[in-house]
Design an enzyme around this catalytic site. Structure first.
Site, short mmCIF file in Angstrom:
data_model
loop_
_atom_site.label_atom_id
_atom_site.label_comp_id
_atom_site.label_asym_id
_atom_site.label_seq_id
_atom_site.Cartn_x
_atom_site.Cartn_y
_atom_site.Cartn_z
CG ASP A 32 -79.65 28.49 75.91
OD1 ASP A 32 -80.63 29.24 76.07
OD2 ASP A 32 -78.80 28.65 75.02
CE LYS A 90 -84.50 30.52 71.12
NZ LYS A 90 -84.13 31.28 72.30
N GLY A 119 -75.34 26.70 76.19
CA GLY A 119 -74.59 25.50 75.89
C GLY A 119 -73.50 25.80 74.88
N GLY A 120 -72.39 25.08 74.95
CA GLY A 120 -71.32 25.27 73.98
C GLY A 120 -70.69 26.63 74.06
CG MET A 177 -79.03 22.49 65.97
SD MET A 177 -79.36 24.27 65.86
CE MET A 177 -77.94 24.82 64.91
N GLY A 184 -73.17 14.10 74.04
CA GLY A 184 -71.72 14.10 74.22
C GLY A 184 -71.28 14.71 75.53
#
Length: 402
Positions: A194, A216, A247-248, A331, A360
């Protein structure tokens, strides 16, 4: 005493290990003894809170008194860990008479055994001895374990089994991916990454690894989800081990469960490796607690991909407006004005503190402090862009300096 020790693994399952003493050394040693299946008996007038907790749960037998000769009967292994040298010497003497190996914590050379610096990695147990230099053995142990975790040392007996691993890469800083995630990444044949995955980790991949860009970009270019699913399945069915690096966390607004379902339906083995979600990590990196005693007893994480009046939205905005705790908005950059308005309309005070953290945990991280009534204008004025985490609630007004 010999210059070197003979390093050996003991099978302590269902065998009595006597630990004399109840301080910090015991606190460090007992968990590994329990993990080995030993029956642990602690003899000491007092113990640390952690050891007492193990006693309360029935994992440790505590004899609440001082050591007495005869206490080592039936022991297979002994640790002398009191702060009294004479007591430790007496324990070692009894152990020698009974021909039981004994570690003496305060003077290792006077015991009949020593505890190595121990590390673990995916079924491997590493022990390092350095002839009386515990800091040296600990440093070498740590370096070896870190190298194994990072894939710098290949411990695999065979190639990775074909399949897919959905790996949460964390909030962006490559050091915040989980140990297991990094390990699986080092064994990948194909990586489907991603935009928000830790990009620096891709630079460390060997040249034979195929990297597929599944970015994306908000309101811009995007690889369709169906194409991502197909890439995972096709590569796995071709005999490759595929890491889907996200991510995350894969399951926090990451569409990870959609990918898992696609793999399962296609008969492709799939595993999920959780990640550190940016919803909590980015605020923490900026010194913004999402909870704080006496300030917030609730945390709600909300996706901002749909406007409040969008028919596809599943969010109860009136209910969120009535909440008193923390709202973490992901988002939400493009529609922050609409989100702020609907929250104020449904009883959130206009002066509610807001903290916005852009990028972050990354080098370009910056934080904007504002209020619900002003945040949209302030974000526009400061040029805040995605990815940014928006924290709404009293905790956003807290700062480390008071």
């Amino acid at each position: 005493m010999a210059d070197q020790h003979y390093l050996v693994g003991l099978d302590l399952r269902d065998r009595l290990v006597v630990v004399v003493g109840g301080g910090s050394v015991v606190q460090r040693r007992v968990p590994r003894l329990l993990a080995a299946g030993a029956k642990v008996r602690v003899i000491s007038p007092s113990v640390t809170a952690m050891v007492e907790g193990l006693v309360g749960s029935g994992e440790v037998d505590w004899q609440r008194r001082r050591y007495a000769d005869g206490d080592l009967a039936d022991a297979w292994y002994v640790l002398a860990c009191t702060d009294d040298p004479d007591a430790n010497a007496a324990v070692v003497a009894e152990a020698r008479r009974r021909r039981v190996f004994c570690v003496r914590a305060d003077a290792g050379e006077l015991g009949s055994a020593v505890t190595p610096a121990v590390g673990e990695h995916e079924g491997l147990t590493l022990g390092v001895l350095s002839g009386g230099e515990p800091r040296r053995s600990a440093a070498v142990r740590t370096a070896l374990v870190e190298a194994l975790h990072a894939g710098q040392i290949d411990d695999s007996a065979a190639p990775a089994t074909p399949g897919v691993a959905l790996v949460g890469g964390g909030p962006g800083d490559p050091g915040l991916i989980t140990v297991r995630g990094r390990r699986l990444l080092s064994r990948a044949d194909v990586v489907v990454a991603d935009r928000l995955a830790p990009q620096r980790l891709l630079e460390e991949l060997p040249s034979h690894v195929q990297v597929i860009d599944a970015s994306k970009i908000p309101y811009g270019r995007a690889m369709q989800q169906e194409a991502i699913n197909a890439a995972l399945i096709d590569a796995a069915k071709a005999g490759k081990f595929v890491v889907r690096l996200k991510g995350g966390d894969p399951f926090v607004f990451g569409r990870g469960f959609e990918e898992l379902l696609a793999c399962v339906e296609a008969g492709v083995p799939v595993t999920v490796v959780p990640g550190v979600t940016s919803a909590f990590a980015a605020p923490a990196a900026a010194g913004v607690p999402v909870s704080h005693r006496g300030v917030a007893h609730e945390i709600v994480v909300v996706s901002g991909h749909a406007a409040p009046d969008d028919p596809s939205s599943l969010i109860d905005w009136p209910a969120l407006g009535r909440l008193r705790g923390t709202l973490v908005l992901l988002m939400g950059v493009q529609r922050i004005a609409a989100f702020a308005d609907v929250l104020i309309e449904h009883s959130r005070p206009p002066d509610t503190p807001v903290a916005v953290i852009q990028d972050g945990t990354l080098r370009g991280q910056r934080t904007l402090r504002s209020t619900l009534a002003k945040v949209a204008d302030d974000m526009a004025g400061e040029g805040i862009r995605p990815p940014a985490i928006i924290v709404i609630g009293p905790v956003a007004g807290l700062t480390p300096g008071g």
